[in-house]
Design a protein around this motif. Sequence first.
Motif, mmCIF file in Angstrom:
data_model
loop_
_atom_site.group_PDB
_atom_site.id
_atom_site.type_symbol
_atom_site.label_atom_id
_atom_site.label_comp_id
_atom_site.label_asym_id
_atom_site.label_seq_id
_atom_site.Cartn_x
_atom_site.Cartn_y
_atom_site.Cartn_z
ATOM 1 N N TYR A 1 7.638 26.964 19.958
ATOM 2 C CA TYR A 1 8.152 27.409 21.254
ATOM 3 C C TYR A 1 9.651 27.645 21.128
ATOM 4 O O TYR A 1 10.343 26.928 20.414
ATOM 5 N N PHE A 2 10.099 28.705 21.785
ATOM 6 C CA PHE A 2 11.507 29.062 21.705
ATOM 7 C C PHE A 2 11.871 29.960 22.888
ATOM 8 O O PHE A 2 11.020 30.632 23.452
ATOM 9 N N PRO A 3 13.158 29.960 23.268
ATOM 10 C CA PRO A 3 13.584 30.820 24.374
ATOM 11 C C PRO A 3 13.584 32.285 23.946
ATOM 12 O O PRO A 3 13.826 32.600 22.778
ATOM 13 N N ILE A 4 13.298 33.171 24.898
ATOM 14 C CA ILE A 4 13.328 34.605 24.588
ATOM 15 C C ILE A 4 14.311 35.372 25.462
ATOM 16 O O ILE A 4 14.638 36.498 25.149
ATOM 17 N N LEU A 5 14.769 34.756 26.535
ATOM 18 C CA LEU A 5 15.774 35.388 27.391
ATOM 19 C C LEU A 5 17.046 34.533 27.377
ATOM 20 O O LEU A 5 16.997 33.367 27.763
ATOM 21 N N PRO A 6 18.165 35.101 26.945
ATOM 22 C CA PRO A 6 19.403 34.322 26.877
ATOM 23 C C PRO A 6 19.828 33.743 28.228
ATOM 24 O O PRO A 6 20.379 32.661 28.282
ATOM 25 N N GLN A 7 19.526 34.464 29.318
ATOM 26 C CA GLN A 7 19.932 33.987 30.632
ATOM 27 C C GLN A 7 19.039 32.858 31.155
ATOM 28 O O GLN A 7 19.344 32.262 32.178
ATOM 29 N N ALA A 8 17.942 32.558 30.429
ATOM 30 C CA ALA A 8 17.040 31.485 30.846
ATOM 31 C C ALA A 8 16.512 30.736 29.617
ATOM 32 O O ALA A 8 15.339 30.827 29.277
ATOM 33 N N PRO A 9 17.378 29.986 28.943
ATOM 34 C CA PRO A 9 16.951 29.293 27.724
ATOM 35 C C PRO A 9 15.922 28.191 27.973
ATOM 36 O O PRO A 9 15.305 27.697 27.037
ATOM 37 N N TYR A 10 15.716 27.839 29.217
ATOM 38 C CA TYR A 10 14.730 26.818 29.584
ATOM 39 C C TYR A 10 13.315 27.397 29.667
ATOM 40 O O TYR A 10 12.341 26.645 29.695
ATOM 41 N N LEU A 11 13.180 28.721 29.702
ATOM 42 C CA LEU A 11 11.856 29.352 29.681
ATOM 43 C C LEU A 11 11.487 29.620 28.230
ATOM 44 O O LEU A 11 12.156 30.388 27.549
ATOM 45 N N LEU A 12 10.433 28.976 27.771
ATOM 46 C CA LEU A 12 10.090 29.007 26.354
ATOM 47 C C LEU A 12 8.805 29.791 26.102
ATOM 48 O O LEU A 12 7.778 29.540 26.736
ATOM 49 N N TYR A 13 8.884 30.718 25.148
ATOM 50 C CA TYR A 13 7.683 31.423 24.700
ATOM 51 C C TYR A 13 6.905 30.500 23.775
ATOM 52 O O TYR A 13 7.490 29.792 22.951
ATOM 53 N N ASP A 14 5.588 30.504 23.894
ATOM 54 C CA ASP A 14 4.731 29.862 22.896
ATOM 55 C C ASP A 14 3.459 30.691 22.774
ATOM 56 O O ASP A 14 3.028 31.324 23.733
ATOM 57 N N PRO A 15 2.858 30.710 21.584
ATOM 58 C CA PRO A 15 1.649 31.504 21.366
ATOM 59 C C PRO A 15 0.352 30.777 21.725
ATOM 60 O O PRO A 15 -0.735 31.220 21.381
#
Length: 177
Positions: free
Chosen positions: A24-38
């Motif tokens: 899991y990792f952030p994908i939008l710099p303006q929202a580092p708390y929203l994490l992408y995961d597969p």
Amino acid sequence: MRTQKLVTISLLTALSLILSTTIYFPILPQAPYLLYDPGDIPLLLISLFSGTYEGILATSIVAILTAVFTGQGGPIGALMHFLATGTFITVAGILFRRTKNMVLPLLVGTISMALIMAIANIIFTPVFLGAPRNTVLPLILPVIIPFNLIKAGTNSILTFLLSSTIPFSKYLGKEQT
């Protein structure tokens, strides 16, 4: 339910949990708390090739266990995970059964997830963060909707590519009568 199907659903559910808790990792710099995961990919495969009921059951297990194992979001995080993924896989699974075309269901599932999460964030983020609702509203269009479109869109593309190379219907398909 055939043993092979049950084992495959169980393995995909476990894989989803592993993916959700390790990658899991952030994908939008303006929202580092929203994490992408597969982690939605295996759940989507369950819903598409086995059934929506099985996909929802697997999603509930993964949402709860992810919150327990990672501590991310607690009960509200588990609920948000369930709403996002549950909407995504339900819409895609139902449409796939009706159309037998994978592109339209994945596209509509992606859009549905983004819309439901916009609404869910307006309702639940103030409760979760203890912040006023007027601090969440300005984030819906520039952050929440794009994040969910990117996350679900990426998972849709990866699911499409995987299902094009691996015969999941053989392992998850309906029983032959």
